[in-house]
Enzyme design. Structure first.
Site, PDB file in Angstrom:
ATOM      1  N   GLU A 268      -8.436  29.451  97.300  1.00  0.00           N
ATOM      2  CA  GLU A 268      -9.842  29.877  97.329  1.00  0.00           C
ATOM      3  C   GLU A 268     -10.705  28.761  97.910  1.00  0.00           C
ATOM      4  O   GLU A 268     -10.406  27.585  97.693  1.00  0.00           O
ATOM      5  CB  GLU A 268     -10.319  30.220  95.908  1.00  0.00           C
ATOM      6  CG  GLU A 268      -9.602  31.438  95.339  1.00  0.00           C
ATOM      7  CD  GLU A 268     -10.036  31.787  93.907  1.00  0.00           C
ATOM      8  OE1 GLU A 268     -10.975  31.162  93.385  1.00  0.00           O
ATOM      9  OE2 GLU A 268      -9.417  32.694  93.332  1.00  0.00           O
ATOM     10  N   HIS A 291     -14.057  35.813  93.605  1.00  0.00           N
ATOM     11  CA  HIS A 291     -13.827  35.296  92.240  1.00  0.00           C
ATOM     12  C   HIS A 291     -15.121  35.375  91.409  1.00  0.00           C
ATOM     13  O   HIS A 291     -15.605  34.373  90.890  1.00  0.00           O
ATOM     14  CB  HIS A 291     -13.298  33.849  92.275  1.00  0.00           C
ATOM     15  CG  HIS A 291     -12.603  33.448  91.009  1.00  0.00           C
ATOM     16  ND1 HIS A 291     -11.550  32.571  90.961  1.00  0.00           N
ATOM     17  CD2 HIS A 291     -12.809  33.812  89.713  1.00  0.00           C
ATOM     18  CE1 HIS A 291     -11.148  32.403  89.716  1.00  0.00           C
ATOM     19  NE2 HIS A 291     -11.909  33.154  88.931  1.00  0.00           N
TER      20      HIS A 291
HETATM   21  N1  LIG Z   1     -11.892  36.886  87.741  1.00  0.00           N
HETATM   22  C1  LIG Z   1     -12.580  36.170  86.891  1.00  0.00           C
HETATM   23  O1  LIG Z   1     -13.699  35.746  87.160  1.00  0.00           O
HETATM   24  C2  LIG Z   1     -11.994  35.895  85.544  1.00  0.00           C
HETATM   25  C3  LIG Z   1     -12.858  35.764  84.444  1.00  0.00           C
HETATM   26  C4  LIG Z   1     -12.299  35.515  83.197  1.00  0.00           C
HETATM   27  C5  LIG Z   1     -10.935  35.360  83.067  1.00  0.00           C
HETATM   28  N2  LIG Z   1     -10.126  35.464  84.153  1.00  0.00           N
HETATM   29  C6  LIG Z   1      -8.662  35.322  84.027  1.00  0.00           C
HETATM   30  O2  LIG Z   1      -8.203  36.368  83.179  1.00  0.00           O
HETATM   31  C7  LIG Z   1      -7.191  35.834  82.348  1.00  0.00           C
HETATM   32  C8  LIG Z   1      -7.071  36.678  81.094  1.00  0.00           C
HETATM   33  O3  LIG Z   1      -8.225  36.494  80.284  1.00  0.00           O
HETATM   34  P1  LIG Z   1      -8.240  36.964  78.758  1.00  0.00           P
HETATM   35  O4  LIG Z   1      -9.507  36.465  78.172  1.00  0.00           O
HETATM   36  O5  LIG Z   1      -7.932  38.399  78.640  1.00  0.00           O
HETATM   37  O6  LIG Z   1      -7.005  36.107  78.200  1.00  0.00           O
HETATM   38  P2  LIG Z   1      -6.189  36.367  76.868  1.00  0.00           P
HETATM   39  O7  LIG Z   1      -5.451  35.104  76.609  1.00  0.00           O
HETATM   40  O8  LIG Z   1      -7.062  36.924  75.807  1.00  0.00           O
HETATM   41  O9  LIG Z   1      -5.146  37.507  77.285  1.00  0.00           O
HETATM   42  C9  LIG Z   1      -4.051  37.301  78.127  1.00  0.00           C
HETATM   43  C10 LIG Z   1      -2.925  38.204  77.664  1.00  0.00           C
HETATM   44  O10 LIG Z   1      -1.848  38.120  78.605  1.00  0.00           O
HETATM   45  C11 LIG Z   1      -0.642  38.130  77.871  1.00  0.00           C
HETATM   46  N3  LIG Z   1       0.431  37.576  78.702  1.00  0.00           N
HETATM   47  C12 LIG Z   1       0.711  36.271  78.956  1.00  0.00           C
HETATM   48  N4  LIG Z   1       1.778  36.190  79.784  1.00  0.00           N
HETATM   49  C13 LIG Z   1       2.155  37.464  80.057  1.00  0.00           C
HETATM   50  C14 LIG Z   1       3.197  38.013  80.840  1.00  0.00           C
HETATM   51  N5  LIG Z   1       4.048  37.253  81.529  1.00  0.00           N
HETATM   52  N6  LIG Z   1       3.309  39.371  80.877  1.00  0.00           N
HETATM   53  C15 LIG Z   1       2.464  40.163  80.173  1.00  0.00           C
HETATM   54  N7  LIG Z   1       1.459  39.681  79.400  1.00  0.00           N
HETATM   55  C16 LIG Z   1       1.308  38.351  79.353  1.00  0.00           C
HETATM   56  C17 LIG Z   1      -0.957  37.309  76.626  1.00  0.00           C
HETATM   57  O11 LIG Z   1      -0.031  37.547  75.592  1.00  0.00           O
HETATM   58  C18 LIG Z   1      -2.363  37.809  76.299  1.00  0.00           C
HETATM   59  O12 LIG Z   1      -2.350  38.930  75.448  1.00  0.00           O
HETATM   60  C19 LIG Z   1      -7.653  34.387  82.089  1.00  0.00           C
HETATM   61  O13 LIG Z   1      -6.572  33.561  81.758  1.00  0.00           O
HETATM   62  C20 LIG Z   1      -8.252  33.999  83.409  1.00  0.00           C
HETATM   63  O14 LIG Z   1      -7.262  33.410  84.209  1.00  0.00           O
HETATM   64  C21 LIG Z   1     -10.627  35.721  85.387  1.00  0.00           C
HETATM   65  O1  LIG Z   2     -16.267  30.637  86.843  1.00  0.00           O
HETATM   66  C1  LIG Z   2     -15.188  30.408  87.343  1.00  0.00           C
HETATM   67  O2  LIG Z   2     -15.006  29.640  88.297  1.00  0.00           O
HETATM   68  C2  LIG Z   2     -13.899  31.024  86.750  1.00  0.00           C
HETATM   69  C3  LIG Z   2     -14.125  32.350  86.092  1.00  0.00           C
HETATM   70  C4  LIG Z   2     -12.847  32.889  85.474  1.00  0.00           C
HETATM   71  O3  LIG Z   2     -11.788  32.863  86.354  1.00  0.00           O
HETATM   72  C5  LIG Z   2     -12.481  32.259  84.166  1.00  0.00           C
HETATM   73  O4  LIG Z   2     -11.385  31.705  84.053  1.00  0.00           O
HETATM   74  O5  LIG Z   2     -13.286  32.362  83.239  1.00  0.00           O
END
Ligand SMILES: NC(=O)c1ccc[n+]([C@@H]2O[C@H](COP(=O)([O-])OP(=O)(O)OC[C@H]3O[C@@H](n4cnc5c(N)ncnc54)[C@H](O)[C@@H]3O)[C@@H](O)[C@H]2O)c1
Ligand SMILES: O=C(O)CC[C@@H](O)C(=O)O
Length: 410
Positions: A268, A291
């Site tokens: 990215e 993102h």
């Molecule tokens: N796009 C964005 O802006 C954004 C924003 C917030 C979070 N995220 C990403 O989203 C991810 C998930 O967030 P969350 O708050 O739901 O996390 P979380 O930890 O609450 O949930 C993740 C889930 O994935 C499961 N998991 C782990 N490895 C796995 C696998 N190999 N197969 C199946 N399930 C598996 C875990 O057991 C857990 O239940 C974060 O880690 C982050 O990387 C992205």
């Molecule tokens: O704000 C960001 O750069 C990351 C957002 C998201 O991927 C997160 O992990 O919460």
């Protein structure tokens, strides 16, 4: 309240456009030296800047590797103003006595709303229709356009975000299936698939919500794509390393994947001025977003306050509640005396050596708190002592074998 290191001397470095609410929280707590950058810094500049910082705040683009942390001689705490902490070598930070804090919930609703909206857009073929209209075309047709109601949404990773996506999707009348490596309580009428392949074979839209870990790296490749229903859609708002982007590109060309919404990428841009490149550019049936799953003003505002407050609390009081890499201690306020913090490698005998220091110096312990992880131990000792005595105690504590870091508060 008096601290051994005046707050106005504590240097806070905030990168990647961390919300103004974080700056306001630090200022309100008496931390006046807050330096803010709108994007992540190139590694040489980061290494130079981090050498002087006591507290650093980042988002997902700044990589705090063991090598970068080795230059961070004054660093006391790291704040990830987001959910993911994969950009930090959290073990190296732990072994350096540096807790890492994040905001595990504040942006989850924002991601869930975007994902559900994208599922509707993909099922209706809106990305292609939008692209065609922009080119001056007009193909009014119901072909390939479907209601979300009655369709199956497959959620991979049923955590904080996955569960909220499921609840919102059910409110649209979708069937929800999920797959997780842990046993999870189903919310509403969601059902656990018997395996990832089972979920892929039954879902009209698959959405990924796993963290970046060694087990999720490229977990969604050619084999998983081939196991999807022909023409089903894929959404990835988790981490860019989870999906084999070239395999997805090929599957979009062949029609095996009907459409995709991708918010995260293996590489990215570091900031808004840098160019974005991806094999997915030019596909009309793909929604690309930079993102921004968690980037709403509401979420960023809340994250700024939440993480800054955790950093201030650790700096002022020593509490490590909700640190992702560190023994968690919730401490009461301690007024009118001194608090000594001792971080050490977790090895037998350290606590008795800590206590020996106090009995040798004939200083009574008012309160003591201890938590350990497999790697480190964190002891907090409250004492009634003069400033000179506290400084001496700290110097004696720092001589104990295995000591990683000591601090004195108040
Ligand atoms: N796009 C964005 O802006 C954004 C924003 C917030 C979070 N995220 C990403 O989203 C991810 C998930 O967030 P969350 O708050 O739901 O996390 P979380 O930890 O609450 O949930 C993740 C889930 O994935 C499961 N998991 C782990 N490895 C796995 C696998 N190999 N197969 C199946 N399930 C598996 C875990 O057991 C857990 O239940 C974060 O880690 C982050 O990387 C992205
Ligand atoms: O704000 C960001 O750069 C990351 C957002 C998201 O991927 C997160 O992990 O919460």
């Amino acid at each position: 309240m008096k601290t051994s290191f005046p707050r106005q001397d504590i240097r806070v470095l905030l990168l990647e456009g961390v919300s103004q609410s974080a700056v306001d929280t630090f200022h309100a707590a008496g931390y006046s030296q807050v330096e803010v950058y709108p994007k992540s810094l190139p590694e040489d500049q980061l290494r130079a800047k981090i050498a002087d910082a006591h507290i650093i705040g980042i988002r997902s683009r700044t990589h705090l590797s063991a090598e970068v942390l080795a230059d961070a001689r004054r660093l006391m705490a790291i704040g990830c103003f987001c959910i993911g902490t994969n950009q930090v070598d959290v073990e190296a930070a732990e072994l350096a006595g540096i807790p890492v804090f994040n905001a595990p919930y504040s942006n989850t609703r924002s991601v869930a709303e975007l994902v559900v909206a994208e599922a509707i857009m993909l099922l209706r073929g809106i990305p292609q229709k939008n692209a065609e209209c922009h080119r001056g075309g007009w193909s009014k047709s119901a072909l390939g356009s479907h209601e979300a109601r009655g369709k199956t949404l497959g959620i991979v990773g049923y955590g904080h975000i996955g569960t909220q996506v499921g609840v919102l999707a059910e409110s649209l009348g979708m069937q929800v299936l999920f797959h997780d490596i842990e046993a999870k309580l189903s919310l509403g009428n969601a059902r656990s698939a018997t395996s990832l392949d089972d979920l892929l074979a039954r879902s009209d839209v698959v959405t990924l919500h796993v963290p970046e870990t060694p087990s999720t790296k490229l977990m969604f490749g050619a084999a998983e794509i081939a196991a999807m229903r022909p023409g089903a859609h894929l959404i990835n708002a988790s981490r860019g390393t989870v999906v084999d982007i070239d395999a997805l590109d090929a599957a979009l060309r062949s029609g095996q994947v009907g459409g995709a919404a991708i918010d995260v990428f293996p590489v990215e841009p570091k900031g808004n001025d840098d160019a974005f490149e991806s094999p997915l550019l030019g596909h009309d049936n793909v929604l690309l977003t930079p993102h921004v799953g968690g980037s709403t003003l509401e979420a960023q505002d809340n994250i700024g306050i939440e993480v800054a407050a955790k950093l201030v609390r650790y700096s002022d009081n020593g509490s490590t509640l909700s640190a992702v890499n560190f023994p968690e201690v919730t401490l009461p306020e301690h007024i009118g005396s001194h608090r000594l913090l001792h971080l050490h490698r977790n090895m037998p005998g350290v606590l008795s050596k800590v206590n020996e220091v106090f009995s040798r110096e004939a200083i009574n312990i008012d309160g003591q708190y201890l938590r350990t992880t497999a790697n480190v131990g964190y002891v907090v000792i409250d004492v009634a002592a003069t400033e000179e005595q506290a400084a001496h105690l700290r110097s004696e504590l720092s001589k104990i074998e295995g000591t990683l870091r000591t601090r004195v508060l108040y």
